[in-house]
Design a protein around this motif. Structure first.
Motif, PDB file in Angstrom:
ATOM      1  N   GLY A  42       0.722  -1.146   0.106  1.00  0.00           N
ATOM      2  CA  GLY A  42      -0.039  -0.145  -0.047  1.00  0.00           C
ATOM      3  C   GLY A  42       0.806   1.296   0.054  1.00  0.00           C
ATOM      4  O   GLY A  42       2.092   1.163  -0.334  1.00  0.00           O
ATOM      5  N   ALA A  43       0.069   2.403   0.405  1.00  0.00           N
ATOM      6  CA  ALA A  43       0.856   3.625   0.539  1.00  0.00           C
ATOM      7  C   ALA A  43       0.731   4.320   1.572  1.00  0.00           C
ATOM      8  O   ALA A  43      -0.743   4.513   1.757  1.00  0.00           O
ATOM      9  N   ILE A  44       1.564   5.002   2.384  1.00  0.00           N
ATOM     10  CA  ILE A  44       1.141   5.855   3.442  1.00  0.00           C
ATOM     11  C   ILE A  44       1.893   7.290   2.992  1.00  0.00           C
ATOM     12  O   ILE A  44       3.140   7.438   3.009  1.00  0.00           O
ATOM     13  N   ASN A  45       1.217   8.401   2.798  1.00  0.00           N
ATOM     14  CA  ASN A  45       1.866   9.804   2.540  1.00  0.00           C
ATOM     15  C   ASN A  45       2.817   9.642   1.077  1.00  0.00           C
ATOM     16  O   ASN A  45       3.584  10.141   1.149  1.00  0.00           O
ATOM     17  N   GLY A  46       2.349   8.813   0.304  1.00  0.00           N
ATOM     18  CA  GLY A  46       2.984   8.499  -1.003  1.00  0.00           C
ATOM     19  C   GLY A  46       4.511   7.748  -0.896  1.00  0.00           C
ATOM     20  O   GLY A  46       4.931   7.526  -1.927  1.00  0.00           O
ATOM     21  N   ARG A  47       4.409   7.235   0.111  1.00  0.00           N
ATOM     22  CA  ARG A  47       5.482   6.125   0.646  1.00  0.00           C
ATOM     23  C   ARG A  47       5.065   4.654   0.367  1.00  0.00           C
ATOM     24  O   ARG A  47       3.963   4.286   0.930  1.00  0.00           O
ATOM     25  N   THR A  48       5.716   3.728  -0.470  1.00  0.00           N
ATOM     26  CA  THR A  48       5.456   2.221  -0.576  1.00  0.00           C
ATOM     27  C   THR A  48       5.400   1.779   0.654  1.00  0.00           C
ATOM     28  O   THR A  48       6.479   1.814   1.321  1.00  0.00           O
ATOM     29  N   THR A  49       4.554   0.882   1.054  1.00  0.00           N
ATOM     30  CA  THR A  49       4.396   0.128   2.337  1.00  0.00           C
ATOM     31  C   THR A  49       4.293  -1.221   2.226  1.00  0.00           C
ATOM     32  O   THR A  49       3.320  -1.622   1.130  1.00  0.00           O
ATOM     33  N   GLY A  50       5.137  -2.229   2.896  1.00  0.00           N
ATOM     34  CA  GLY A  50       4.647  -3.835   3.032  1.00  0.00           C
ATOM     35  C   GLY A  50       4.013  -3.921   4.352  1.00  0.00           C
ATOM     36  O   GLY A  50       4.391  -3.422   5.135  1.00  0.00           O
ATOM     37  N   ILE A  51       2.951  -4.695   4.100  1.00  0.00           N
ATOM     38  CA  ILE A  51       2.248  -5.009   5.223  1.00  0.00           C
ATOM     39  C   ILE A  51       1.875  -6.612   5.423  1.00  0.00           C
ATOM     40  O   ILE A  51       1.450  -7.265   4.456  1.00  0.00           O
ATOM     41  N   ILE A  52       2.192  -7.161   6.540  1.00  0.00           N
ATOM     42  CA  ILE A  52       2.081  -8.570   6.788  1.00  0.00           C
ATOM     43  C   ILE A  52       0.977  -8.522   7.938  1.00  0.00           C
ATOM     44  O   ILE A  52       1.037  -7.812   8.779  1.00  0.00           O
ATOM     45  N   MET A  53      -0.128  -9.241   7.410  1.00  0.00           N
ATOM     46  CA  MET A  53      -1.150  -9.506   8.410  1.00  0.00           C
ATOM     47  C   MET A  53      -1.047 -10.979   8.838  1.00  0.00           C
ATOM     48  O   MET A  53      -0.988 -11.687   7.959  1.00  0.00           O
TER      49      MET A  53
END
Length: 70
Positions: A42-53
């Motif tokens: 995803g993205a937070i404030n335009g920064r690419t983000t990796g998320i593990i659930m």
């Protein structure tokens, strides 16, 4: 926040972005070898983000998050 941040840079970014939301969330990207885990981007404030659930007791919990360098 410290327990889910992959590194110090991610922790500091999240700490300084208290009202931010995850945007552009991807569909499920894979399970990292464990059917209880799910990887998303995803993205937070335009920064690419990796998320593990991780699925625990039929509920998804945020396990870790990483902000990638620009």
């Amino acid at each position: 926040m410290n327990t889910i941040s992959v590194n110090r840079e991610t922790f500091c970014f999240l700490k300084n972005s208290p009202d931010s939301k995850i945007g552009d969330l991807s569909d499920f990207q894979g399970n990292l070898g464990d059917s209880s885990d799910g990887y998303y981007t995803g993205a937070i404030n335009g920064r690419t983000t990796g998320i593990i659930m991780t699925k625990e007791n039929y509920h998804w919990q945020l396990t870790s998050i990483q902000i990638y360098k620009k």
